[in-house]
Scaffold this motif. Structure first.
Motif, PDB file in Angstrom:
ATOM      1  N   ALA A 157       0.833  -1.208   0.000  1.00  0.00           N
ATOM      2  CA  ALA A 157       0.000   0.000   0.000  1.00  0.00           C
ATOM      3  C   ALA A 157       0.868   1.259   0.000  1.00  0.00           C
ATOM      4  O   ALA A 157       0.608   2.214  -0.749  1.00  0.00           O
ATOM      5  N   ALA A 158       1.912   1.247   0.835  1.00  0.00           N
ATOM      6  CA  ALA A 158       2.801   2.409   0.918  1.00  0.00           C
ATOM      7  C   ALA A 158       3.502   2.672  -0.412  1.00  0.00           C
ATOM      8  O   ALA A 158       3.665   3.829  -0.826  1.00  0.00           O
ATOM      9  N   GLU A 159       3.901   1.594  -1.092  1.00  0.00           N
ATOM     10  CA  GLU A 159       4.558   1.747  -2.387  1.00  0.00           C
ATOM     11  C   GLU A 159       3.647   2.414  -3.408  1.00  0.00           C
ATOM     12  O   GLU A 159       4.119   3.051  -4.349  1.00  0.00           O
ATOM     13  N   HIS A 160       2.337   2.255  -3.213  1.00  0.00           N
ATOM     14  CA  HIS A 160       1.371   2.846  -4.133  1.00  0.00           C
ATOM     15  C   HIS A 160       0.730   4.103  -3.552  1.00  0.00           C
ATOM     16  O   HIS A 160      -0.346   4.535  -3.993  1.00  0.00           O
ATOM     17  N   GLY A 161       1.385   4.673  -2.522  1.00  0.00           N
ATOM     18  CA  GLY A 161       0.949   5.959  -1.999  1.00  0.00           C
ATOM     19  C   GLY A 161      -0.229   5.920  -1.056  1.00  0.00           C
ATOM     20  O   GLY A 161      -0.911   6.927  -0.865  1.00  0.00           O
ATOM     21  N   TYR A 162      -0.480   4.745  -0.417  1.00  0.00           N
ATOM     22  CA  TYR A 162      -1.621   4.654   0.486  1.00  0.00           C
ATOM     23  C   TYR A 162      -1.166   4.193   1.865  1.00  0.00           C
ATOM     24  O   TYR A 162      -0.388   3.245   1.988  1.00  0.00           O
ATOM     25  N   ASP A 163      -1.664   4.838   2.916  1.00  0.00           N
ATOM     26  CA  ASP A 163      -1.351   4.493   4.301  1.00  0.00           C
ATOM     27  C   ASP A 163      -2.435   3.557   4.825  1.00  0.00           C
ATOM     28  O   ASP A 163      -3.549   3.995   5.128  1.00  0.00           O
ATOM     29  N   PHE A 164      -2.098   2.265   4.952  1.00  0.00           N
ATOM     30  CA  PHE A 164      -3.071   1.244   5.364  1.00  0.00           C
ATOM     31  C   PHE A 164      -3.118   1.214   6.895  1.00  0.00           C
ATOM     32  O   PHE A 164      -2.540   0.353   7.543  1.00  0.00           O
ATOM     33  N   LYS A 165      -3.815   2.171   7.488  1.00  0.00           N
ATOM     34  CA  LYS A 165      -3.773   2.399   8.926  1.00  0.00           C
ATOM     35  C   LYS A 165      -4.305   1.223   9.747  1.00  0.00           C
ATOM     36  O   LYS A 165      -3.765   0.882  10.804  1.00  0.00           O
ATOM     37  N   ILE A 166      -5.384   0.603   9.286  1.00  0.00           N
ATOM     38  CA  ILE A 166      -6.002  -0.468  10.069  1.00  0.00           C
ATOM     39  C   ILE A 166      -5.043  -1.641  10.246  1.00  0.00           C
ATOM     40  O   ILE A 166      -4.833  -2.135  11.364  1.00  0.00           O
ATOM     41  N   VAL A 167      -4.447  -2.085   9.171  1.00  0.00           N
ATOM     42  CA  VAL A 167      -3.565  -3.252   9.264  1.00  0.00           C
ATOM     43  C   VAL A 167      -2.248  -2.874   9.929  1.00  0.00           C
ATOM     44  O   VAL A 167      -1.658  -3.680  10.650  1.00  0.00           O
ATOM     45  N   ASP A 168      -1.789  -1.655   9.716  1.00  0.00           N
ATOM     46  CA  ASP A 168      -0.596  -1.188  10.417  1.00  0.00           C
ATOM     47  C   ASP A 168      -0.818  -1.259  11.924  1.00  0.00           C
ATOM     48  O   ASP A 168       0.052  -1.709  12.688  1.00  0.00           O
ATOM     49  N   SER A 169      -1.986  -0.858  12.384  1.00  0.00           N
ATOM     50  CA  SER A 169      -2.320  -0.926  13.807  1.00  0.00           C
ATOM     51  C   SER A 169      -2.474  -2.368  14.272  1.00  0.00           C
ATOM     52  O   SER A 169      -2.129  -2.703  15.415  1.00  0.00           O
ATOM     53  N   THR A 170      -2.979  -3.222  13.399  1.00  0.00           N
ATOM     54  CA  THR A 170      -3.108  -4.643  13.731  1.00  0.00           C
ATOM     55  C   THR A 170      -1.754  -5.241  14.086  1.00  0.00           C
ATOM     56  O   THR A 170      -1.612  -5.988  15.062  1.00  0.00           O
ATOM     57  N   VAL A 171      -0.746  -4.919  13.292  1.00  0.00           N
ATOM     58  CA  VAL A 171       0.616  -5.403  13.553  1.00  0.00           C
ATOM     59  C   VAL A 171       1.115  -4.871  14.892  1.00  0.00           C
ATOM     60  O   VAL A 171       1.673  -5.617  15.711  1.00  0.00           O
ATOM     61  N   GLU A 172       0.903  -3.589  15.143  1.00  0.00           N
ATOM     62  CA  GLU A 172       1.366  -2.954  16.384  1.00  0.00           C
ATOM     63  C   GLU A 172       0.686  -3.585  17.603  1.00  0.00           C
ATOM     64  O   GLU A 172       1.334  -3.884  18.612  1.00  0.00           O
ATOM     65  N   VAL A 173      -0.627  -3.771  17.519  1.00  0.00           N
ATOM     66  CA  VAL A 173      -1.381  -4.368  18.622  1.00  0.00           C
ATOM     67  C   VAL A 173      -0.889  -5.786  18.902  1.00  0.00           C
ATOM     68  O   VAL A 173      -0.716  -6.188  20.064  1.00  0.00           O
ATOM     69  N   ASN A 174      -0.627  -6.543  17.857  1.00  0.00           N
ATOM     70  CA  ASN A 174      -0.212  -7.922  18.040  1.00  0.00           C
ATOM     71  C   ASN A 174       1.146  -8.022  18.740  1.00  0.00           C
ATOM     72  O   ASN A 174       1.351  -8.891  19.599  1.00  0.00           O
ATOM     73  N   GLU A 175       2.070  -7.168  18.359  1.00  0.00           N
ATOM     74  CA  GLU A 175       3.383  -7.193  19.004  1.00  0.00           C
ATOM     75  C   GLU A 175       3.261  -6.857  20.485  1.00  0.00           C
ATOM     76  O   GLU A 175       3.932  -7.457  21.329  1.00  0.00           O
TER      77      GLU A 175
END
Length: 436
Positions: free
Chosen positions: A272-290
């Protein structure tokens, strides 16, 4: 049909064995000579229920062959499956170096029309890249088609998932390739979804990202429940009864691990970032899981402020039951936290001990069974919900522990029962019992 499968990990070996079981001629290719020699002698490189029997049977009847020679896999097959690993690179994207090596072998050895199937989980656009590489590098002027056919197997039930899929996704614009792939999958008796290649490549990432998000969501609800007096199991039942939500993947715990969810969530965020989009939901999913992986030891610290030289039992090392896979397993975070705090770790897992030794070496003590791990320790932390850990003799556990501290990372026991047994008991998303 004549098939080759490049890669003998969970996806490649299980897929190849199951296609052979259905009567196809399958060649499994891997550059690891020790692994291939082991497979020829009935030694499985992974633990998966029912896999060894299928491999042994089809190797004996000639439907399944193993080789380290890429040329053999290319020249002697009509359909070539790419099922090699695509681990995370340093930026969180997918490392496609193993895919590239397979594609180079295909280009070098192509000797007739071939269907090249991306079975590995790869970023959108990989099919184009594969197609361009073969076209530019092929040494003979033969036609080929590139198809995306993502896998949806789960470790621990991989054989059953492969033989009884809930859908087959075939991504291609080639009618010829689509017809052949339809015929190949007709024995699975599953709905076939035809898409363009881009959509097929996204589907696997989207499915895993959604399921991972659902897990992190219920874990966040669990953390709220602990702070407010709610019970996450009752909350999960209440929202899971809504057919729009369902109860799947709503079991709170110590977080997800394994080869797919951690890698694929990071990869789709990177894409998503490579195509100019900030995928906030899944980014937070990774953070929450860690963060969730650290909650069990944090609970232990509430009861024992100083873990220096304290013996702690860890039950379960694989990331889930019925597999020996420890990739991104929560146990790795738990054990590291304990060792960093100066604790001595006694651990047991029914099948992942060998894998654990590769990771932890002699920094922890490996036990013969759950009770051996618990004996003479200050606390037990249950990380993986193997059946045998869900049916422990609690009287014996209480007797073996130096005190009664039990931290349940998978909610295997009922708080009231643990209260009656006299345990100090912490679980996930439920009220702690007999705490200080």
């Amino acid at each position: 049909m004549k098939l080759s499968v490049f890669g003998t990990g969970y996806v490649g070996l299980v897929s190849g064995a199951c296609f052979a079981e259905l009567g196809h001629e399958v060649i499994c290719v891997d550059i690891d000579e020790e692994k291939i020699e082991g497979l020829r002698n009935g030694v499985m490189p992974i633990y998966e229920d029912g896999l060894k029997e299928i491999v042994d049977r089809n190797y004996a009847n000639g439907n399944l062959k193993f080789t380290t020679l890429p040329a053999e896999g290319v020249t002697e097959s009509d359909i070539i499956f790419i099922a090699v690993g695509t681990p995370s690179d340093n930026e969180g994207g997918a490392d496609l170096s193993a895919v590239e090596a397979v594609v180079e072998s295909i280009a070098e050895n192509i000797n007739d029309y071939k269907i090249v199937v991306d079975k590995s989980t790869v970023p959108v656009g990989t099919g184009d890249w594969v197609e361009e590489m073969i076209e530019e590098q092929k040494e003979a002027d033969y036609e080929f088609d590139v198809v995306s056919c993502p896998e949806f197997l789960r470790e621990g039930t991989a054989v059953d998932d492969t033989m009884n899929p809930d859908r087959v996704v075939i991504g291609t614009e080639s009618e010829k390739a689509a017809e052949v792939m339809d015929e190949l999958h007709q024995d699975f008796e599953a709905p076939i979804l035809h898409t363009d290649r881009y959509s097929a490549e996204i589907i696997k990432y989207a499915a895993n990202a959604f399921l991972a998000t659902k897990i992190s969501f219920i874990n966040e609800i669990a953390n709220i429940c602990e702070r407010t007096g709610g019970n996450v199991q009752e909350v999960a039942k209440g929202i899971g009864s809504d057919h729009r939500i369902s109860d799947k993947f709503l079991r709170a715990g110590v977080g997800f691990g394994g080869a797919c969810f951690p890698k694929d969530t990071k990869a789709i965020v990177s894409t998503a970032a490579e195509h100019g989009y900030d995928f906030k939901i899944v980014d937070s999913t990774v953070e929450v899981n860690e963060a969730q992986k650290k909650t069990l030891v944090n609970k232990l610290r509430q009861e024992m402020s100083d873990l220096e030289d304290k013996k702690i039992a860890v039950l379960g090392l694989s990331f889930k039951p019925n597999t020996d896979d420890m990739r991104e397993a929560p146990s790795r975070t738990v054990v590291k936290q304990l060792l960093d705090d100066g604790a001595e770790v006694k651990a047991y897992d029914p099948v992942a001990m060998e894998e654990a030794e590769k990771i932890f070496g002699d920094s922890i003590e490996y036990s013969e069974d759950a009770y051996d791990a618990i004996d003479d320790t200050e606390a037990v932390i249950l990380v993986t919900e193997w059946d045998e850990f869900q049916n422990l003799d609690l009287d014996r556990v209480k007797e073996l522990l130096n005190n009664s501290l039990f931290i349940d990372g998978r909610n295997c026991y009922e708080p009231e029962k643990m209260k009656e047994q006299g345990f100090t008991y912490y679980s996930v998303g439920r009220k702690a019992i007999n705490v200080k």
